[in-house]
Each structure stands twice: as structure tokens, then as C-alpha cells.
Design a protein around this motif. Structure first.
Motif, PDB file in Angstrom:
ATOM      1  N   LEU A 128      39.304  25.531  41.688  1.00  0.00           N
ATOM      2  CA  LEU A 128      40.304  24.617  41.141  1.00  0.00           C
ATOM      3  C   LEU A 128      41.181  25.333  40.121  1.00  0.00           C
ATOM      4  N   LEU A 129      42.460  25.004  40.145  1.00  0.00           N
ATOM      5  CA  LEU A 129      43.439  25.557  39.218  1.00  0.00           C
ATOM      6  C   LEU A 129      43.874  24.468  38.244  1.00  0.00           C
ATOM      7  N   PRO A 130      43.677  24.663  36.940  1.00  0.00           N
ATOM      8  CA  PRO A 130      44.220  23.705  35.980  1.00  0.00           C
ATOM      9  C   PRO A 130      45.752  23.785  35.993  1.00  0.00           C
ATOM     10  N   VAL A 131      46.395  22.629  36.026  1.00  0.00           N
ATOM     11  CA  VAL A 131      47.853  22.557  36.024  1.00  0.00           C
ATOM     12  C   VAL A 131      48.310  21.496  35.031  1.00  0.00           C
ATOM     13  N   ARG A 132      49.594  21.583  34.668  1.00  0.00           N
ATOM     14  CA  ARG A 132      50.195  20.575  33.793  1.00  0.00           C
ATOM     15  C   ARG A 132      51.680  20.513  34.070  1.00  0.00           C
ATOM     16  N   THR A 133      52.285  19.409  33.675  1.00  0.00           N
ATOM     17  CA  THR A 133      53.733  19.341  33.774  1.00  0.00           C
ATOM     18  C   THR A 133      54.317  20.191  32.656  1.00  0.00           C
ATOM     19  N   ALA A 134      55.436  20.834  32.919  1.00  0.00           N
ATOM     20  CA  ALA A 134      56.074  21.711  31.932  1.00  0.00           C
ATOM     21  C   ALA A 134      56.572  20.922  30.726  1.00  0.00           C
ATOM     22  N   MET A 152      49.239  32.222  35.219  1.00  0.00           N
ATOM     23  CA  MET A 152      49.551  31.165  34.277  1.00  0.00           C
ATOM     24  C   MET A 152      51.074  31.071  34.113  1.00  0.00           C
ATOM     25  N   GLY A 153      51.584  29.858  34.186  1.00  0.00           N
ATOM     26  CA  GLY A 153      53.019  29.623  34.054  1.00  0.00           C
ATOM     27  C   GLY A 153      53.766  29.591  35.375  1.00  0.00           C
ATOM     28  N   ASP A 154      53.112  30.046  36.466  1.00  0.00           N
ATOM     29  CA  ASP A 154      53.759  29.958  37.781  1.00  0.00           C
ATOM     30  C   ASP A 154      54.011  28.499  38.135  1.00  0.00           C
TER      31      ASP A 154
END
Length: 133
Positions: free
Chosen positions: A76-82, A108-110
Motif C-alpha cells: 500500500l502507498l500512503p497518498v494525500r491530496t496536494a 514521494m510527491g509523485d
């Protein structure tokens, strides 16, 4: 409470570490939603006033979750809205994000998903994931 009465609400501002206790006077419409913000007090900076108006008319939050990864050293990849998106869009965004599978490697940041729900805000990776060695 009738639609013409002024209601007093209290909540903390979360724009800075001071977390000022805001007292906000509002008038609600016939549908129960806040129709007008009359006054905001308790804020020690102008950001409190802006926050109160935003919170009561269109609350915004950064969405954080995980996305499945294919071919990576993590599942799993942690993600967030910018940036923050309207809170009302979070459930719809999650329905879309649940179906995503990202190919490793990722940094990170992609950008994982561009222009999430036509908000002009991207979903971005919150950590690096490599391919297994």
C-alpha cells in the motif's frame, strides 16, 4: 430555531498552533444550512475569520488514504491530496481511489491521480516505494 434567528456557535480555529476559540454568530436558511455569518470573535489573527466563514459554508480538508501498489516492496502507498478539497467530495473521491492500483517504483510527491474530481488538485504519493531487489 426559526430561520430568522441568530445562532451562536463555538469551535476552535485550526489554521495555526494557537487554536483560538471562535464564537460565531450565524443565520440559517430554511434548509438549516448556514445562510450568513454575522460575526466572528475570539480570533487573534485574520485567519480565524477566514477559517470560520470557510468552515461554515464549504468545509475543506486534505484527504489522506492509501492506494494499492503493484510490483513494489510495499502493498500500500500512503497518498494525500496536494491541497484541501471540499469535505462533501471525500466519499466520492474515496470511491474513485479504491479502484486505483499504482505500479512501482514511485517517489514521494509523485502525482498518483491528476485533477481529482475536477478540483484541479492532485492526489500525490506520501512516501517512496521501490521494486523488490
Amino acid at each position: 430555531m426559526s430561520a430568522n434567528e441568530i445562532e451562536t456557535l463555538q469551535f476552535n480555529c485550526t489554521t495555526c498552533p494557537s487554536e483560538c476559540l471562535l464564537t460565531v454568530e450565524v443565520k440559517r436558511g430554511a434548509d438549516g444550512a448556514v445562510a450568513e455569518v454575522y460575526s466572528v470573535t475570539g480570533n487573534s489573527c485574520p485567519r480565524g475569520d477566514t477559517f470560520a466563514h470557510q468552515e461554515l459554508t464549504c468545509p475543506m480538508r486534505v484527504l489522506t488514504t492509501t492506494v494499492a501498489v503493484s510490483g513494489g516492496d510495499e502493498a500500500l502507498l500512503p497518498v494525500r491530496t496536494a491541497e484541501a478539497i471540499p469535505l462533501a467530495l471525500h466519499a466520492q473521491a474515496m470511491d474513485l481511489i479504491r479502484g486505483l492500483v499504482i505500479d512501482a517504483p514511485i517517489r514521494m510527491g509523485d502525482v498518483v491521480l491528476e485533477n481529482l474530481l475536477n478540483t484541479n488538485i492532485d492526489l500525490i504519493a506520501s512516501m517512496d516505494i521501490d521494486t523488490p531487489k
